[in-house]
Scaffold this motif. Structure first.
Motif, PDB file in Angstrom:
ATOM      1  N   PHE A  15       0.856  -1.192   0.150  1.00  0.00           N
ATOM      2  CA  PHE A  15       0.078  -0.067   0.028  1.00  0.00           C
ATOM      3  C   PHE A  15       0.800   1.252   0.120  1.00  0.00           C
ATOM      4  CE2 PHE A  15      -2.765  -3.168   1.910  1.00  0.00           C
ATOM      5  CZ  PHE A  15      -3.963  -3.186   1.237  1.00  0.00           C
ATOM      6  N   THR A  16       0.481   2.315  -0.741  1.00  0.00           N
ATOM      7  CA  THR A  16       1.164   3.563  -0.643  1.00  0.00           C
ATOM      8  C   THR A  16       0.298   4.678  -0.369  1.00  0.00           C
ATOM      9  OG1 THR A  16       0.665   4.034  -3.043  1.00  0.00           O
ATOM     10  CG2 THR A  16       2.507   2.664  -2.532  1.00  0.00           C
ATOM     11  N   ASP A  17       0.572   5.717  -0.070  1.00  0.00           N
ATOM     12  CA  ASP A  17      -0.215   6.883   0.228  1.00  0.00           C
ATOM     13  C   ASP A  17      -0.506   7.525  -1.192  1.00  0.00           C
ATOM     14  OD1 ASP A  17       1.951   8.652  -0.494  1.00  0.00           O
ATOM     15  OD2 ASP A  17       1.396   9.986   1.230  1.00  0.00           O
ATOM     16  N   ARG A  18      -1.315   8.609  -1.323  1.00  0.00           N
ATOM     17  CA  ARG A  18      -1.922   9.246  -2.523  1.00  0.00           C
ATOM     18  C   ARG A  18      -0.613   9.838  -3.277  1.00  0.00           C
ATOM     19  NH1 ARG A  18      -5.342  14.862  -0.797  1.00  0.00           N
ATOM     20  NH2 ARG A  18      -3.303  15.954   0.419  1.00  0.00           N
ATOM     21  N   ASN A  19       0.672  10.050  -2.676  1.00  0.00           N
ATOM     22  CA  ASN A  19       1.500  10.602  -3.325  1.00  0.00           C
ATOM     23  C   ASN A  19       2.685   9.517  -3.622  1.00  0.00           C
ATOM     24  OD1 ASN A  19       0.513  13.466  -3.000  1.00  0.00           O
ATOM     25  ND2 ASN A  19       1.101  13.494  -0.931  1.00  0.00           N
ATOM     26  N   PRO A  48       3.767  -8.655  -7.181  1.00  0.00           N
ATOM     27  CA  PRO A  48       2.629  -8.305  -6.318  1.00  0.00           C
ATOM     28  C   PRO A  48       2.079  -7.040  -6.740  1.00  0.00           C
ATOM     29  CG  PRO A  48       4.426  -7.959  -4.948  1.00  0.00           C
ATOM     30  CD  PRO A  48       4.920  -8.554  -6.077  1.00  0.00           C
ATOM     31  N   LEU A  49       0.514  -6.818  -6.726  1.00  0.00           N
ATOM     32  CA  LEU A  49      -0.002  -5.785  -6.999  1.00  0.00           C
ATOM     33  C   LEU A  49       0.515  -4.309  -6.125  1.00  0.00           C
ATOM     34  CD1 LEU A  49      -3.726  -6.921  -7.497  1.00  0.00           C
ATOM     35  CD2 LEU A  49      -1.875  -6.476  -9.076  1.00  0.00           C
ATOM     36  N   ARG A  50       0.271  -3.124  -6.596  1.00  0.00           N
ATOM     37  CA  ARG A  50       0.320  -1.938  -5.674  1.00  0.00           C
ATOM     38  C   ARG A  50      -0.609  -1.270  -5.606  1.00  0.00           C
ATOM     39  NH1 ARG A  50       5.201  -0.828  -3.847  1.00  0.00           N
ATOM     40  NH2 ARG A  50       5.937   1.198  -3.277  1.00  0.00           N
ATOM     41  N   VAL A  51      -1.309  -0.902  -4.118  1.00  0.00           N
ATOM     42  CA  VAL A  51      -2.433  -0.255  -3.987  1.00  0.00           C
ATOM     43  C   VAL A  51      -2.055   1.202  -3.494  1.00  0.00           C
ATOM     44  CG1 VAL A  51      -4.726  -0.322  -2.721  1.00  0.00           C
ATOM     45  CG2 VAL A  51      -3.337  -2.343  -3.264  1.00  0.00           C
ATOM     46  N   SER A  52      -2.786   2.020  -4.450  1.00  0.00           N
ATOM     47  CA  SER A  52      -2.688   3.495  -3.811  1.00  0.00           C
ATOM     48  C   SER A  52      -3.952   3.992  -3.337  1.00  0.00           C
ATOM     49  CB  SER A  52      -2.399   4.463  -5.010  1.00  0.00           C
ATOM     50  OG  SER A  52      -2.450   5.778  -4.988  1.00  0.00           O
ATOM     51  N   THR A  53      -3.701   4.428  -1.941  1.00  0.00           N
ATOM     52  CA  THR A  53      -4.678   4.950  -1.207  1.00  0.00           C
ATOM     53  C   THR A  53      -4.994   6.363  -1.366  1.00  0.00           C
ATOM     54  OG1 THR A  53      -3.496   5.404   0.743  1.00  0.00           O
ATOM     55  CG2 THR A  53      -4.198   3.088   0.465  1.00  0.00           C
ATOM     56  N   ILE A 111     -10.866  10.321   1.525  1.00  0.00           N
ATOM     57  CA  ILE A 111     -10.424  10.404   2.982  1.00  0.00           C
ATOM     58  C   ILE A 111      -8.836  10.744   3.098  1.00  0.00           C
ATOM     59  CG2 ILE A 111      -9.840   8.899   4.889  1.00  0.00           C
ATOM     60  CD1 ILE A 111     -12.338   7.356   3.892  1.00  0.00           C
ATOM     61  N   VAL A 112      -8.423  12.090   3.576  1.00  0.00           N
ATOM     62  CA  VAL A 112      -7.031  12.293   3.556  1.00  0.00           C
ATOM     63  C   VAL A 112      -6.497  11.869   4.837  1.00  0.00           C
ATOM     64  CG1 VAL A 112      -5.582  14.248   3.570  1.00  0.00           C
ATOM     65  CG2 VAL A 112      -7.526  14.411   1.969  1.00  0.00           C
ATOM     66  N   GLN A 158      -7.416   4.723  -4.465  1.00  0.00           N
ATOM     67  CA  GLN A 158      -7.466   5.602  -5.609  1.00  0.00           C
ATOM     68  C   GLN A 158      -7.160   4.735  -6.642  1.00  0.00           C
ATOM     69  OE1 GLN A 158      -5.244   9.696  -5.262  1.00  0.00           O
ATOM     70  NE2 GLN A 158      -3.670   8.405  -5.712  1.00  0.00           N
ATOM     71  N   GLN A 159      -6.217   4.027  -6.701  1.00  0.00           N
ATOM     72  CA  GLN A 159      -6.051   2.977  -7.906  1.00  0.00           C
ATOM     73  C   GLN A 159      -5.163   1.943  -7.591  1.00  0.00           C
ATOM     74  OE1 GLN A 159      -1.976   5.100  -9.872  1.00  0.00           O
ATOM     75  NE2 GLN A 159      -4.389   6.022 -10.649  1.00  0.00           N
ATOM     76  N   ILE A 160      -5.216   0.845  -8.393  1.00  0.00           N
ATOM     77  CA  ILE A 160      -4.468  -0.389  -8.131  1.00  0.00           C
ATOM     78  C   ILE A 160      -3.427  -0.577  -9.359  1.00  0.00           C
ATOM     79  CG2 ILE A 160      -4.505  -2.864  -7.824  1.00  0.00           C
ATOM     80  CD1 ILE A 160      -6.949  -2.430  -6.538  1.00  0.00           C
ATOM     81  N   ARG A 161      -2.136  -0.941  -9.060  1.00  0.00           N
ATOM     82  CA  ARG A 161      -1.272  -1.014 -10.275  1.00  0.00           C
ATOM     83  C   ARG A 161      -0.544  -2.442 -10.246  1.00  0.00           C
ATOM     84  NH1 ARG A 161      -0.152   3.231 -13.570  1.00  0.00           N
ATOM     85  NH2 ARG A 161      -1.128   5.234 -13.103  1.00  0.00           N
TER      86      ARG A 161
END
Length: 598
Positions: free
Chosen positions: A67-71, A241-246, A280-281, A470-473
């Motif tokens: 998981f990552t944050d929005r940036n 593995p997938l990378r999930v952006s929150t 949600i910030v 936000q998105q999944i890559r």
């Protein structure tokens, strides 16, 4: 006699030939068929199992999605270096006295403890520091110093540290359960699954293709064979593995966590939503939890931002909207508050009352008498409709009927609906309506719902759906799935743009001349609504303290809800103070100069 003897020899050769044939067929069966079959209770084939009996492996990377944050800043999966100790003899330890003294210093321990731990090992073990549940992380300088010691029964290896050993208010992220790879040296990689938060709701998507493991050959006494190089095995798939952006901003998240810590906030939550799209910030829940040390009975892993609590006077936003929508009062109408309502056991929070007061001023001053009077004019359905239009009494988080093959995908784990009227009460009873109208009785609202109600008003009554994904890559950076902010279509029972505009103006009054006047001199011009709810905790009277609002008023950037639970009835409203501190912090993030321009 010779004939009989020849026959016996012939039979003997025949039997021997048959046995050889059977053995040959058996070997062929094992080589061609059995070697591909899995050992019962294991994920390995027979051939793999035979090899593993002569190997020991440690997981460098679980293969689980990150998981990552929005940036793009990582929230999980930090790669660090640590020490692995292999079984060693007593003589080897004695012969390495000087190196062990230096190693103990590097690892932040003493020689006796190091020797005691190392000497008892039957299998290789990751070195943990003092009183910590995760392996000790090494710096570049420490790695070089350890390598210079040339200890053959010690290895420095990289591994994936999923969370780090720290307390945080990120219960929305959750934790995993099962055997922890950081603590064990594996022969067979155990199943690790998400147990709460995003780790749970996205578990089937982020499990990946398997771990990356380094295997070491060992002899019959479990000692590593130094002459044979270790072997790394990893899945060969460029997409996983997938990378999930929150939608979370980790810097804002940590900043608000620090504010609540400094304020001494023990129980409650702070939610920050982007006023433009309800993303949600930040979502901070207290008490904090450590995903590396979960104690289920303590309940610290529960996300209080998603749990419904008695709202107190912030629910007057609902009552006021119902009054405005149904024209049940006017600016010319005035009420008299002497501190007592005279029925239903209700009184005003201000001793002696507010005197003669109008509806707008009654909202700013949060006068119970004004709202009790008006609540008797409302039907239960009118109150329920207004509450629903603002997102109360229902889950509000972003969700999808079908998402990457998952049906009814709900990212926010255990989001509670809350209540307006309990099914067990007669909502037509005036006393029930009056108590509900001021946020007592059975009314229950979550901090996420409260913040989202503000965003809904900022959007002219169009109900929004807070999003945390936000998105999944894919692992190679290719986009797999984008999510998009959602708004609901306005219904006949919705809140009009005109009513929304009036309520937002009244919230400005709360700060300028009402119960939130302590917020007047903050970096931004703020607006909102305070609330204090009377609750009972373990038989004692306690308060839930709230403040919900937005800022800056000129160009709204964020909607914020603060809930402080289980406070003494005689204490000041800590939620209002924390709201002001959070708003100042957000202003500094938006404008380094602190001017507050959005």
């Amino acid at each position: 006699m010779r004939l009989i003897r020849n026959k016996r020899i012939t039979y003997g050769w025949l039997i021997l030939t048959m046995l050889i044939a059977i053995l040959t067929l058996r070997l062929a069966w094992v080589q061609l068929v059995m070697k591909h079959q899995r050992v019962p209770g294991s994920r390995h084939t027979m051939v793999e199992a035979s090899l593993i009996q002569r190997e020991r492996g440690i997981v460098l990377d679980s293969g689980r999605g990150q998981f990552t944050d929005r940036n793009g800043k990582p929230l999980t999966g930090k790669l660090v270096w640590t020490v692995v100790l292999f079984p060693v003899s007593e003589k080897e330890l004695k012969d390495s006295h000087n190196q062990l003294v230096q190693l103990a210093r590097i690892l932040g321990t003493n020689k006796d403890r190091l020797v005691q731990t190392w000497g008892k090992l039957k299998e290789p073990k990751l070195w943990h520091g003092e009183n910590t549940v995760i392996p000790r992380t090494l710096t570049k300088a420490q790695i070089q110093q350890i390598q210079e010691l040339e200890l053959p029964k010690l290895k420095v290896l990289p591994y994936e540290q999923r969370y780090g050993n720290r307390q945080s208010g990120m219960q929305w992220l959750g934790f995993v359960s099962g055997q922890r790879k950081e603590n064990l040296f594996f022969r067979d990689y155990p199943e690790v699954t998400g147990t709460s938060g995003l780790e749970k709701t996205m578990d089937s998507l982020i499990r990946g293709e398997g771990p990356t493991i380094v295997y070491f050959p060992v002899n019959s006494t479990n000692e590593v064979i130094q002459d044979i190089k270790p072997m790394v095995k990893a899945p060969d798939n460029p997409y996983y593995p997938l990378r999930v952006s929150t939608t979370i901003d980790i810097d804002i998240q940590k900043g608000i966590e620090a504010i609540t810590e400094k304020a001494g906030m023990k129980e409650g939550a702070v939610v920050v939503l982007d006023a433009h799209n309800a993303d949600i910030v930040s979502m901070v829940s207290r008490p904090f939890y450590n995903p590396e040390q979960i104690h289920p009975k303590d309940g610290q892993w529960e996300n209080r931002a998603l749990k419904a609590a008695t709202p107190g006077s912030i629910f007057k936003i609902v009552t006021a909207s119902a009054i405005l929508e149904h024209d049940l009062s006017s600016p010319e109408e005035h009420f008299h508050c002497d501190g007592e309502y005279g029925k239903f056991g209700l009184s005003c929070w201000k001793e002696g009352g507010h005197g003669t007061i109008g509806l707008r001023e009654g909202f700013a001053e949060s006068c119970n008498v004004v709202f009790a009077t008006l609540a008797e004019r409302l039907s239960a359905q009118q109150i329920a409709d207004a509450a629903s239009a603002l997102g109360f009494g229902q889950t509000v988080g972003w969700r999808s009927q079908e998402f990457l093959g998952l049906r009814s995908f709900v990212p926010l784990d255990h989001e509670e609906k809350g209540t307006v009227f309990s099914d067990s009460v007669d909502a037509s009873d005036a006393g029930v309506r009056v108590q509900t109208s001021i946020g007592q009785r059975d009314a229950a609202v979550s901090p996420l719902q409260a913040a989202n109600a503000i965003v809904t008003l900022l959007h002219g009554g169009v109900k929004t759906k807070p999003r945390i994904l936000q998105q999944i890559r894919y692992a190679n950076g290719q986009l797999l799935q984008d999510t998009h902010p959602l708004k609901e279509r306005k219904s006949a029972q919705g809140i009009s743009r005109e009513t929304s505009s009036i309520l937002l103006e009244w919230m400005e009054d709360v700060v300028q001349e009402g119960t939130g006047s302590s917020l007047k001199n903050r970096k931004w011009t703020l607006a909102g609504k305070s609330g204090t709810a009377q609750v009972t905790v373990k038989g004692r009277p306690r308060n839930n303290q709230w403040f919900v609002g937005y800022g800056p008023v000129e160009k709204p950037r964020y909607a914020v809800a603060v809930l402080v639970e289980n406070r003494s009835p005689s204490s000041s409203n800590q939620a209002t103070e924390i709201f002001g501190q959070v708003s100042d912090f957000l202003a500094s993030v938006e404008s380094p100069s602190g001017s507050g321009s959005a």
